[in-house]
Design an enzyme around this catalytic site. Structure first.
Site, PDB file in Angstrom:
ATOM      1  CG  HIS A   1      -2.005  -1.206   1.078  1.00 37.16           C
ATOM      2  ND1 HIS A   1      -3.138  -0.881   1.907  1.00 37.16           N
ATOM      3  CD2 HIS A   1      -2.358  -1.976   0.415  1.00 37.16           C
ATOM      4  CE1 HIS A   1      -3.974  -2.025   1.579  1.00 37.16           C
ATOM      5  NE2 HIS A   1      -3.592  -2.637   0.564  1.00 37.16           N
TER       6      HIS A   1
ATOM      7  CE1 TYR B   1      -5.943   3.649  11.570  1.00 36.80           C
ATOM      8  CE2 TYR B   1      -5.326   3.645   9.176  1.00 36.80           C
ATOM      9  CZ  TYR B   1      -5.162   3.124  10.346  1.00 36.80           C
ATOM     10  OH  TYR B   1      -4.050   2.331  10.741  1.00 36.80           O
TER      11      TYR B   1
ATOM     12  N   PRO C   1      -3.838  -0.123  19.139  1.00 35.34           N
ATOM     13  CG  PRO C   1      -5.664  -1.318  18.463  1.00 35.34           C
ATOM     14  CD  PRO C   1      -5.013  -0.707  19.693  1.00 35.34           C
TER      15      PRO C   1
ATOM     16  CE  LYS D   1       3.667   3.084  13.398  1.00 36.61           C
ATOM     17  NZ  LYS D   1       4.285   2.792  12.171  1.00 36.61           N
TER      18      LYS D   1
ATOM     19  CE1 TYR E   1      -1.189   3.855   9.873  1.00 40.73           C
ATOM     20  CE2 TYR E   1      -0.231   2.694   7.859  1.00 40.73           C
ATOM     21  CZ  TYR E   1      -1.058   2.871   8.942  1.00 40.73           C
ATOM     22  OH  TYR E   1      -2.163   1.869   8.819  1.00 40.73           O
TER      23      TYR E   1
END
Length: 382
Positions: A72, A195, A283, A287, A375
């Protein structure tokens, strides 16, 4: 038995550490209290940072990940009924790979088994006495004498619990919400992770394969999954995500509390803690697995230096080195969690502040880059 490094736990931390030591010619024994079927079947995280995926390639267990995993190049933040893409690759030059933690574990176990090196399932460690591991395997109580012990046995493991009182300190935070998660056989409704911040609460759209999705809803702590029939879950996901989700059979349903834990120091004598045995992150930032891998990379480097030239410097610095990253990851995960979840008692002012934060993150290249570089994974020097 005797070994140089006794590893308690056959999760990602223990298995990656064993693989790194194997490549350096350092012998180890892994003791895992659960069965192989249980360990390989545990559904956990599915996002691999750029560096984690590269490491799996580097030491020869990345072939299936490259065939079946999904690279991604961005993620999407949704709020106020609209989606906003964060271009991870453009902002950082790096990507993430979606590949289930249980698949990583399967690949590592297969490699360990092929090497013929000691990996004992159904071997319950009952005590850690210095560098001696007492455990029960096949109904027989045994002892494993080690030069060093690596506690990779999770937040409820015996390694940390066996340390003398006062040897370590714990910092903890509980969040006022939980995640209701499902694993379902259904097509993904978006090519990348989504998200979503919604007035009814957070939601997350992710996937394990193009045909298996992993979806989450923010719920109150202590929620009973039985109170959420499948139809209700799908309806709520569509509302919060704003996506045309196609329902499918739910393969797994569970509620996960949200909490942060940091244990320090991550070492006592010749016993070292790594992964969930030393820290837990919410979560939201994806990570947990990646931080465990970062820990054992540091530990493996330190052990290699010790056996190569007798150096203690990296071993002595292990905890401090790891905790710098741990606290950075806690900061990022806490920020993502706070930005995307609705507190139960939030007023209209707080709601508007969260929307303003999201608008800034998605509208500013500088802010988006901050999110993106965290990220995809902080570089080693950070």
């Amino acid at each position: 038995m005797r070994t140089r490094v006794g590893i308690v736990g056959a999760g990602p931390a223990g298995l990656v550490l064993a693989r790194l030591l194997e490549r350096a010619g350092i012998d180890s024994v892994i003791l895992e209290s659960r069965s192989r079927a249980y360990v390989e079947g545990r559904v956990r995280a599915g996002v691999l940072e750029h560096g984690t995926a590269a490491l799996l390639d580097e030491f020869g267990v990345g072939d299936r990940m490259r065939r079946e995993g999904m690279v991604h190049r961005g993620i999407e933040l949704r709020f106020d009924g609209a989606g906003h893409r964060i271009d991870l690759e453009k902002l950082t030059g790096r990507t993430i790979t979606v590949y289930g933690q249980q698949e990583v574990v399967k690949d590592l176990i297969a490699a360990r088994t092929q090497s013929g090196l000691p990996l004992h399932f159904d071997a319950e460690v009952t005590g850690v006495d210095g560098t001696t591991l007492r455990y029960v395997h096949e109904g027989v109580t045994r002892e494993l004498q080690c030069d060093f012990v690596a506690g990779c046995d999770g937040s409820h493991g015996v390694t940390a619990a066996s340390l003398p009182g006062g040897a370590v300190q714990r910092w903890e935070r509980d969040y006022p919400f939980a995640w209701l998660g499902i694993l379902a056989r259904a097509p993904a409704a978006n090519e990348e992770l989504v998200y979503a911040y919604h007035e009814r609460g957070f939601a997350l759209h992710s996937m394990r394969t193009p045909e298996i999705v992993r979806l989450y809803l923010q719920v109150p702590p202590g929620t009973d999954p039985a109170a959420w029939p499948d139809g209700r879950i799908w309806d709520e996901l569509r509302t919060r995500l704003g996506l045309a989700l196609q329902a499918g059979p739910v393969l797994e349903k569970s509620v996960t509390p949200m909490r942060s834990v940091v244990t320090g120091p991550m070492r006592h004598g010749r016993v070292f803690l790594a992964g969930d045995a030393a820290h837990i992150v919410p979560p939201t930032g994806a990570k947990g697995l990646n931080l465990a891998v970062a820990d054992v990379r540091v530990l493996a480097e330190a052990l290699v230096a010790h056996y190569r030239d007798g150096s203690q410097q990296l071993l002595d610095a292990y905890s401090e080195t790891c905790l710098k990253r741990v606290w950075q990851v806690q900061r990022f995960s806490n920020w993502m969690t706070s930005m995307l979840h609705r507190p139960g008692s939030q007023d209209a002012f707080g709601h508007r502040l969260q929307l303003a934060e999201l608008a800034y993150v998605t509208g500013s290249d500088a802010a988006a880059t901050t999110l993106a570089e965290n990220y995809v994974g902080l570089r080693k020097e950070l």
